[in-house]
Design an enzyme around this catalytic site. Structure first.
Site, mmCIF file in Angstrom:
data_model
loop_
_atom_site.group_PDB
_atom_site.id
_atom_site.type_symbol
_atom_site.label_atom_id
_atom_site.label_comp_id
_atom_site.label_asym_id
_atom_site.label_seq_id
_atom_site.Cartn_x
_atom_site.Cartn_y
_atom_site.Cartn_z
ATOM 1 N N GLU A 210 0.777 -1.237 0.000
ATOM 2 C CA GLU A 210 0.000 0.000 0.000
ATOM 3 C C GLU A 210 0.817 1.300 0.000
ATOM 4 O O GLU A 210 0.678 2.144 0.899
ATOM 5 C CB GLU A 210 -0.992 0.001 1.169
ATOM 6 N N GLU B 49 -5.646 -7.541 -1.756
ATOM 7 C CA GLU B 49 -6.466 -7.366 -0.562
ATOM 8 C C GLU B 49 -7.834 -6.834 -0.952
ATOM 9 O O GLU B 49 -7.933 -5.907 -1.762
ATOM 10 C CB GLU B 49 -5.840 -6.378 0.434
#
Length: 607
Positions: A210, A330
């Site tokens: 991320e 995810e």
């Protein structure tokens, strides 16, 4: 768009969990760091499909035998926290947990870690009572990781190692911090590549989790340009083991447009990642629901019909344009709100059910296996034993046990229902078509039916009738039906039927369509079509038709559904883009083969 703060609950669970476990469960006894033992090779019991190291071919991932495979797995976190080991081992044996993953039909484990585990950390939060985890006693974190990797490989599962954080404290926006410089990040990645050299259970490394603002994509500033950093790190990993896949996540903001952390890959279109070894790159995105954070698109009046266009823009186009495979590393939700339920249903459909598309699909690992993810929950409930069958059920259609190219069911049921027969048009109006068919049969029972207009699914029903509404007068539509069981196995498509709505249309709405080839590589090409409302009133729907001048065949279309009969292609608006204001435009795109096609003459009809 304001992203949720870095210290997410689902990433934390650090001091509190460690302190709680210290009080209630047996922990490993602290001791000096032990020398790292070389991991053993995985057992030869891997499934026929998926064996060996993997590589890419366009948007597909192929195994060592060039069979297409689909990653369909879970995130099992903990190595990135101050427990320095996957969570749940305070309740269960690690082998039992991995066995359960396989039984449910998951075939891949994404293992988050932090660079702390390279410091000889001793895992805490493991019980050895009643014979559990006995072979983990006395091992440091990396040695426990070896055990998990080896056992997963021995029963045919694959592992992706995810550099989740620089340290166990918190997620970082960039791939480095003052305490963990880029040199450490790269040396630790190379150490992992060397550690698992020859162990084909580990098929790749997710370079950093991320990246987000101020990380950029393609801006050229080496201190914040994630694309350039991914090239440096990816090539360093490949210098040690050129057989590994390199997973590269997106950033948060590209050209002023923001998405989830790591979920914006729009920059790939103009600045792709360049690696020293061909066919090793997989792009990875993340996507979440409102239980993680509220986003503008959830309040759109057209939700969830607006979501495919958002996914297309941020990462789906990479797959649809055959640039590279895409892995949704995810995605998750507590599934408590109606919005989240609609989001997950739409996303699963977008990811392409295995029973329909086989391995020609998006790859994915669900967040998370763990129940102790505060803003999503997990596949397991709080007792670390019981399966959340509702959440697991949403994923059934996109599972691919054993990496098989077809048959999506988990839990041992891989038999698809029989093909629906007798599909018939029972009535038509100027704006609707009614259908009926004969019930299918299944060894475990039919759960429902998916109705397709062209290639786009327009309804899900449990009965054997369906009425498609909001159609254009005087327009031809093609329909098929597929049966689905509770495990997500999907039947072949029924025989197609054609219906033409009554009337000739009305109002002063009209449209024109323009055609442009965006890329042509000889054996195939991609094209974009722009649809403009040339009338004085808004459209409710539109349809574009053309005849190919050659023997071209459409292989896939986005932002529209389509059918092709001989050389004639009919493209119909998606749910989210049928309404066009006077003078405004929308568009759709498609892939087709072979390349070198002359531009066809387009006919546009609005309703």
């Amino acid at each position: 768009m304001r992203h949720p703060p870095a210290a997410r609950v689902r990433r934390a669970l650090v001091a509190f969990v460690a302190a709680t476990l210290a009080a209630f469960v047996p922990l490993t006894v602290a001791g000096p760091a032990q020398a790292a033992a070389a991991p053993s090779s995985p057992s030869s019991a891997a499934a026929a499909a998926g064996a060996g190291y993997w590589h890419t071919d366009g948007r597909r991932i192929l195994d060592a035998q060039n069979q297409p495979v689909r990653m369909a797995g879970v995130n099992w976190f903990g190595f990135e926290t101050a427990n320095y080991v996957t969570h749940g081992l305070w309740s269960r044996d690690y082998k039992s947990m991995i066995d359960q993953m396989k039984t449910l039909g998951y075939n891949t484990i994404r293992l988050p870690y932090s660079d702390d585990i390279f410091k000889g950390t001793q895992p805490n939060g493991i019980t050895y009572a009643n014979g559990l985890n006995t072979d983990l006693q006395g091992l440091n974190s990396l040695q426990v990781m070896d055990k998990i990797v080896d056992y997963a490989g021995s029963i045919g599962l694959k592992v992706v190692l995810d550099r989740h954080r620089p340290d166990s404290g918190a997620q970082s926006a960039l791939w480095y911090t003052s305490a963990v410089p880029e040199t450490t990040w790269i040396s630790d990645l190379k150490a992992l590549a060397a550690r698992y050299q020859g162990n084909t259970a580990v098929i790749g490394i997710d370079l950093h989790n991320e990246p987000h603002d101020p990380a950029c994509w393609g801006c050229g500033d080496t201190s914040v340009d994630w694309r350039l950093a991914a090239e440096r790190a990816g090539n360093a990993v490949l210098s040690v083991n050129p057989s590994l896949l390199i997973f590269v996540e997106g950033v948060q903001t590209v050209n002023g447009q923001s998405n989830w952390w790591g979920g914006n890959l729009a920059g790939v279109a103009s600045a792709p990642v360049r690696l020293s070894v061909a066919n090793r790159l997989v792009y990875s995105a993340h996507d979440y629901a409102t239980s993680v954070a509220q986003q503008p698109w959830f309040n759109d009046p057209s939700f969830p019909a607006n979501m495919p266009a958002i996914w297309d823009k941020n990462w789906g186009y990479i797959f649809k344009q055959n640039i590279a495979p895409v892995w949704l590393g995810e995605f998750g939700t507590t599934l408590q709100s109606t919005v989240d339920q609609k989001w997950l249903a739409a996303l699963v459909d977008y990811l392409r059910p295995t029973g329909t598309y086989g391995a020609d699909s998006f790859n994915w690992t669900f967040w998370s296996w763990n129940p102790d993810s505060g803003d999503t929950g997990g596949i397991l409930k709080d007792d670390w034993q019981t399966v959340d069958t509702v959440k697991d059920g949403y994923l059934a259609a996109i599972k691919a046990p054993g990496f098989a190219a077809g048959g999506g069911g988990g839990g041992g049921d891989t038999t698809a229902p029989s093909t629906p027969a007798g599909l018939t048009v029972t009535a038509t109006t100027a704006s609707s078509v009614s259908l009926s068919w004969t019930a299918s049969t299944d060894d475990k029972g039919v759960a429902g039916y998916d109705v397709y207009r062209g290639t786009g699914r327009v309804g899900q029903v449990t009965s054997t009738t369906f009425t498609d509404t909001g159609l254009t007068a005087g327009t031809r539509y093609d329909y098929t039906v597929r049966a689905r069981d509770a495990a997500g196995n999907v039947s072949p498509a029924s025989t197609s039927v054609t219906a033409t709505t009554t009337g000739t249309g009305g109002g002063s709405a009209g449209c024109k369509a323009t055609y442009k080839v965006s890329s042509d590589w000889g054996s195939g090409f991609n094209a974009d079509v722009t649809v403009t409302n040339t009338g004085s009133s808004p459209t409710r729907s539109w349809q574009v038709t053309w005849d190919w001048p050659g023997n071209q065949t459409v292989s896939g279309m986005w932002n529209a559904s389509y059918s092709q009969v001989g050389r004639t292609v009919t493209a119909t608006n998606a749910d989210h883009n049928g309404a066009i204001a006077p003078g405004a435009s929308t568009g759709f795109g498609f892939g087709a083969a072979p390349g070198g096609a002359g531009a066809p003459v387009l006919n546009c009809r609005a309703g």
